[in-house]
Design a protein around this motif. Structure first.
Motif, mmCIF file in Angstrom:
data_model
loop_
_atom_site.group_PDB
_atom_site.id
_atom_site.type_symbol
_atom_site.label_atom_id
_atom_site.label_comp_id
_atom_site.label_asym_id
_atom_site.label_seq_id
_atom_site.Cartn_x
_atom_site.Cartn_y
_atom_site.Cartn_z
ATOM 1 N N LEU A 88 0.872 -1.179 0.000
ATOM 2 C CA LEU A 88 0.000 0.000 0.000
ATOM 3 C C LEU A 88 0.905 1.224 0.000
ATOM 4 O O LEU A 88 1.422 1.638 1.039
ATOM 5 C CB LEU A 88 -0.920 0.001 1.223
ATOM 6 N N ASN A 89 1.134 1.778 -1.190
ATOM 7 C CA ASN A 89 2.075 2.878 -1.352
ATOM 8 C C ASN A 89 1.439 4.214 -0.942
ATOM 9 O O ASN A 89 0.230 4.322 -0.817
ATOM 10 C CB ASN A 89 2.535 2.922 -2.814
ATOM 11 N N LYS A 90 2.301 5.201 -0.747
ATOM 12 C CA LYS A 90 1.866 6.556 -0.373
ATOM 13 C C LYS A 90 1.121 6.552 0.964
ATOM 14 O O LYS A 90 0.074 7.154 1.130
ATOM 15 C CB LYS A 90 1.001 7.171 -1.487
ATOM 16 N N ARG A 91 1.696 5.864 1.917
ATOM 17 C CA ARG A 91 1.077 5.711 3.231
ATOM 18 C C ARG A 91 0.919 7.037 3.962
ATOM 19 O O ARG A 91 0.083 7.164 4.868
ATOM 20 C CB ARG A 91 1.913 4.761 4.102
ATOM 21 N N ASP A 92 1.702 8.039 3.570
ATOM 22 C CA ASP A 92 1.620 9.347 4.226
ATOM 23 C C ASP A 92 0.282 10.023 3.999
ATOM 24 O O ASP A 92 -0.034 11.009 4.676
ATOM 25 C CB ASP A 92 2.734 10.268 3.713
ATOM 26 N N GLU A 96 -2.626 7.237 10.315
ATOM 27 C CA GLU A 96 -1.926 6.092 10.905
ATOM 28 C C GLU A 96 -2.877 5.176 11.679
ATOM 29 O O GLU A 96 -2.696 3.950 11.690
ATOM 30 C CB GLU A 96 -0.817 6.615 11.834
ATOM 31 N N TRP A 97 -3.925 5.745 12.288
ATOM 32 C CA TRP A 97 -4.771 4.949 13.178
ATOM 33 C C TRP A 97 -5.547 3.841 12.463
ATOM 34 O O TRP A 97 -5.999 2.887 13.095
ATOM 35 C CB TRP A 97 -5.766 5.845 13.937
ATOM 36 N N GLY A 98 -5.666 3.929 11.147
ATOM 37 C CA GLY A 98 -6.415 2.897 10.428
ATOM 38 C C GLY A 98 -5.565 1.820 9.783
ATOM 39 O O GLY A 98 -6.104 0.833 9.265
ATOM 40 N N MET A 99 -4.242 1.972 9.812
ATOM 41 C CA MET A 99 -3.386 1.049 9.071
ATOM 42 C C MET A 99 -3.407 -0.370 9.628
ATOM 43 O O MET A 99 -3.601 -1.342 8.888
ATOM 44 C CB MET A 99 -1.953 1.589 9.031
ATOM 45 N N GLU A 100 -3.182 -0.513 10.914
ATOM 46 C CA GLU A 100 -3.145 -1.855 11.497
ATOM 47 C C GLU A 100 -4.509 -2.538 11.460
ATOM 48 O O GLU A 100 -4.591 -3.722 11.105
ATOM 49 C CB GLU A 100 -2.599 -1.797 12.932
ATOM 50 N N PRO A 101 -5.612 -1.841 11.793
ATOM 51 C CA PRO A 101 -6.925 -2.476 11.625
ATOM 52 C C PRO A 101 -7.184 -2.919 10.193
ATOM 53 O O PRO A 101 -7.737 -4.001 9.961
ATOM 54 C CB PRO A 101 -7.901 -1.374 12.052
ATOM 55 N N PHE A 102 -6.758 -2.111 9.215
ATOM 56 C CA PHE A 102 -6.961 -2.505 7.814
ATOM 57 C C PHE A 102 -6.127 -3.724 7.470
ATOM 58 O O PHE A 102 -6.603 -4.654 6.807
ATOM 59 C CB PHE A 102 -6.593 -1.343 6.887
ATOM 60 N N ALA A 318 -4.466 13.419 6.299
ATOM 61 C CA ALA A 318 -4.007 12.196 6.953
ATOM 62 C C ALA A 318 -3.516 12.444 8.375
ATOM 63 O O ALA A 318 -3.421 11.514 9.174
ATOM 64 C CB ALA A 318 -2.892 11.559 6.135
ATOM 65 N N SER A 319 -3.214 13.690 8.693
ATOM 66 C CA SER A 319 -2.681 14.003 10.023
ATOM 67 C C SER A 319 -3.774 14.117 11.078
ATOM 68 O O SER A 319 -3.481 14.262 12.264
ATOM 69 C CB SER A 319 -1.888 15.312 9.974
ATOM 70 N N SER A 320 -5.046 14.036 10.665
ATOM 71 C CA SER A 320 -6.137 14.196 11.624
ATOM 72 C C SER A 320 -6.233 12.986 12.549
ATOM 73 O O SER A 320 -6.010 11.847 12.140
ATOM 74 C CB SER A 320 -7.472 14.385 10.890
ATOM 75 N N ALA A 321 -6.566 13.236 13.789
ATOM 76 C CA ALA A 321 -6.695 12.167 14.779
ATOM 77 C C ALA A 321 -8.031 11.459 14.627
ATOM 78 O O ALA A 321 -8.950 11.963 13.971
ATOM 79 C CB ALA A 321 -6.556 12.747 16.189
ATOM 80 N N LEU A 322 -8.134 10.288 15.229
ATOM 81 C CA LEU A 322 -9.388 9.532 15.202
ATOM 82 C C LEU A 322 -10.460 10.297 15.968
ATOM 83 O O LEU A 322 -10.262 10.711 17.103
ATOM 84 C CB LEU A 322 -9.179 8.160 15.837
ATOM 85 N N SER A 323 -11.622 10.507 15.318
ATOM 86 C CA SER A 323 -12.744 11.186 15.963
ATOM 87 C C SER A 323 -13.994 10.351 15.767
ATOM 88 O O SER A 323 -14.082 9.553 14.826
ATOM 89 C CB SER A 323 -12.944 12.585 15.365
ATOM 90 N N PRO A 324 -14.997 10.494 16.632
ATOM 91 C CA PRO A 324 -16.196 9.664 16.524
ATOM 92 C C PRO A 324 -17.052 9.977 15.312
ATOM 93 O O PRO A 324 -17.977 9.249 14.999
ATOM 94 C CB PRO A 324 -16.950 9.976 17.821
ATOM 95 N N GLY A 325 -16.768 11.052 14.605
ATOM 96 C CA GLY A 325 -17.568 11.403 13.431
ATOM 97 C C GLY A 325 -18.773 12.235 13.824
ATOM 98 O O GLY A 325 -19.285 12.155 14.932
#
Length: 413
Positions: A88-92, A96-102, A318-325
């Motif tokens: 999965l290229n261009k990871r930047d 980051e918070w969704g990478m491991e769950p994905f 991509a720099s945004s933190a996890l939020s409940p939406g």
């Protein structure tokens, strides 16, 4: 807060030049001398950038090399290397918070694939990928060399990643191996072999980016096309920039409805908006994009917006933190998103004390992947899921074959 609503999208174009068709036909023969398929996808579109056109040939290749058809993660015969690695290229450009769950969600659905996130700008990622390839080669010491075939859709970064791998694997100054471009279609033919490691010997082939022959019908196909156009995966000019800007505005509102990334482009104090004309006017005035007669240049603002996201805005989003939406009408569940392929409802039970947020996200992603697979399988089973252009090409080929057979029969008599 702004309520995100999917805009009207144009019918997707058909863009499948002859060199793509040629490579698709060559693939089964190429796989016979391939040990590792390195498939590059775009982190922003981890599902949309899957090229299912090539999967039939890959499945046959794995079965011929001894992988168990009933247990995709188990191999019964292992005479030579046969691995499918997905990068999965261009990871930047994704949080980051969704990478491991994905990664865990995909491992459940595709146990035969190794998957990792990477960016050619991160030496650690390139070193990790290089070590994976070298270790596979070391597992088969009797083999003279390891051959890697790099595949993927246009503009996912295949050539750039290979250049980085070469620089990592070959010590000393090395020339740039492949030309790269921000536009799709730079690589039009199979490359010569590129050496990635001296001991053990690892070689790679770069390949043309292969688009789907038909992006699909209805809303699904329309959205798929716009997504690929946004990452510059489709030839420039096939899409109206306003359509791309409208969809981009919608997606950024989904990802962060309270403080979307585009606010940094607007005058101080501006509020989020879902109206494209309002947004473009604010952007044009802020950037001084004024035509003769003091009229704001909305077309120029749309082009700027799309280009900004490709180069800088994606990093900011991509720099945004996890939020409940919070993007939902009254009485409906809030929406959360990751990249441009994942979107789910945030239910009250998802935020209960004791619930692991990462596990919740993984479960949501698994459902999204299931939906993607169901829709993709349904599209493949639909006999009408072929573009008019491809139907014409098929008819021409069939007519040529009839004439060839007729001519051959005459010669025999």
């Amino acid at each position: 807060m702004v309520l995100a609503q999917l805009p009207a999208l144009p019918v997707p174009p058909s863009w499948f030049p002859g060199h793509m068709m040629k490579f698709t036909r060559m693939l089964p023969a190429l796989l016979k001398r391939t040990n590792v398929v390195l498939e590059i996808r775009d982190s922003r579109l981890p599902l949309t950038s899957i090229n299912r056109t090539l999967e039939g040939a890959l499945k046959k290749w794995r079965l011929e090399r001894g992988w168990d058809p009933n247990h995709p993660g188990r191999r019964t015969i292992a005479v030579e290397a046969c691995e499918h690695i997905v990068v999965l290229n261009k990871r930047d450009f994704v949080p980051e918070w969704g990478m491991e769950p994905f990664r865990k969600a995909m491992a459940k659905k595709f146990p035969h694939q190794q998957m990792l996130f990477a960016s050619w700008q991160r030496p650690r990622d390139i070193r990790n990928l290089s070590e994976i390839l070298v270790n596979i080669a070391k597992d088969y010491p009797h083999a003279m060399e390891l051959n890697v075939l790099v595949i993927g859709m246009p503009n996912v970064g295949k050539s750039t990643l290979l250049n980085a791998l070469r620089n990592m694997g070959i010590r000393g100054p090395t020339p740039k191996a492949f030309q790269t471009s921000a536009n799709p279609g730079m690589t039009r033919a199979l490359s010569t072999r590129l050496k990635l490691s001296l001991d053990p010997l690892v070689y790679a082939f770069d390949t043309p980016g292969i688009m789907l022959p038909f992006l699909g019908r209805g809303e699904e196909g329309a959205e798929r096309g716009v997504k690929l156009a946004l990452i510059a995966g489709i030839k420039e000019g096939l899409y109206d920039t306003d359509a791309l800007a409208a969809y981009l505005l919608y997606r950024l509102n989904v990802l962060n409805p309270i403080a979307p990334a585009y606010l940094s482009l607007l005058p101080a104090g501006s509020a989020p908006t879902s109206e494209l004309s309002e947004f473009l006017e604010l952007l044009a005035r802020r950037m001084g994009m004024i035509k003769r007669g003091a009229e704001v240049d909305l077309a120029r603002a749309a082009v700027y917006f799309v280009r900004w996201w490709r180069e800088q805005g994606g990093l900011l989003a991509a720099s945004s933190a996890l939020s409940p939406g919070a993007s939902a009408p009254p009485g409906q569940a809030p929406i959360q998103g990751w990249g441009f392929d994942f979107q789910w409802d945030v239910l009250p039970e998802d935020t209960l004390p004791g619930r692991d947020p990462a596990l919740v996200i993984q479960e949501k992603m698994e459902r999204c992947i299931d939906d993607y697979l169901t829709k993709s399988n349904s599209e493949e089973a639909d006999e009408n899921n072929v573009s008019p252009t491809q139907l014409k090409k098929k008819a021409i080929l069939e007519e040529k074959e009839k004439r060839r057979l007729k001519h051959a029969a005459k010669r025999q008599h």
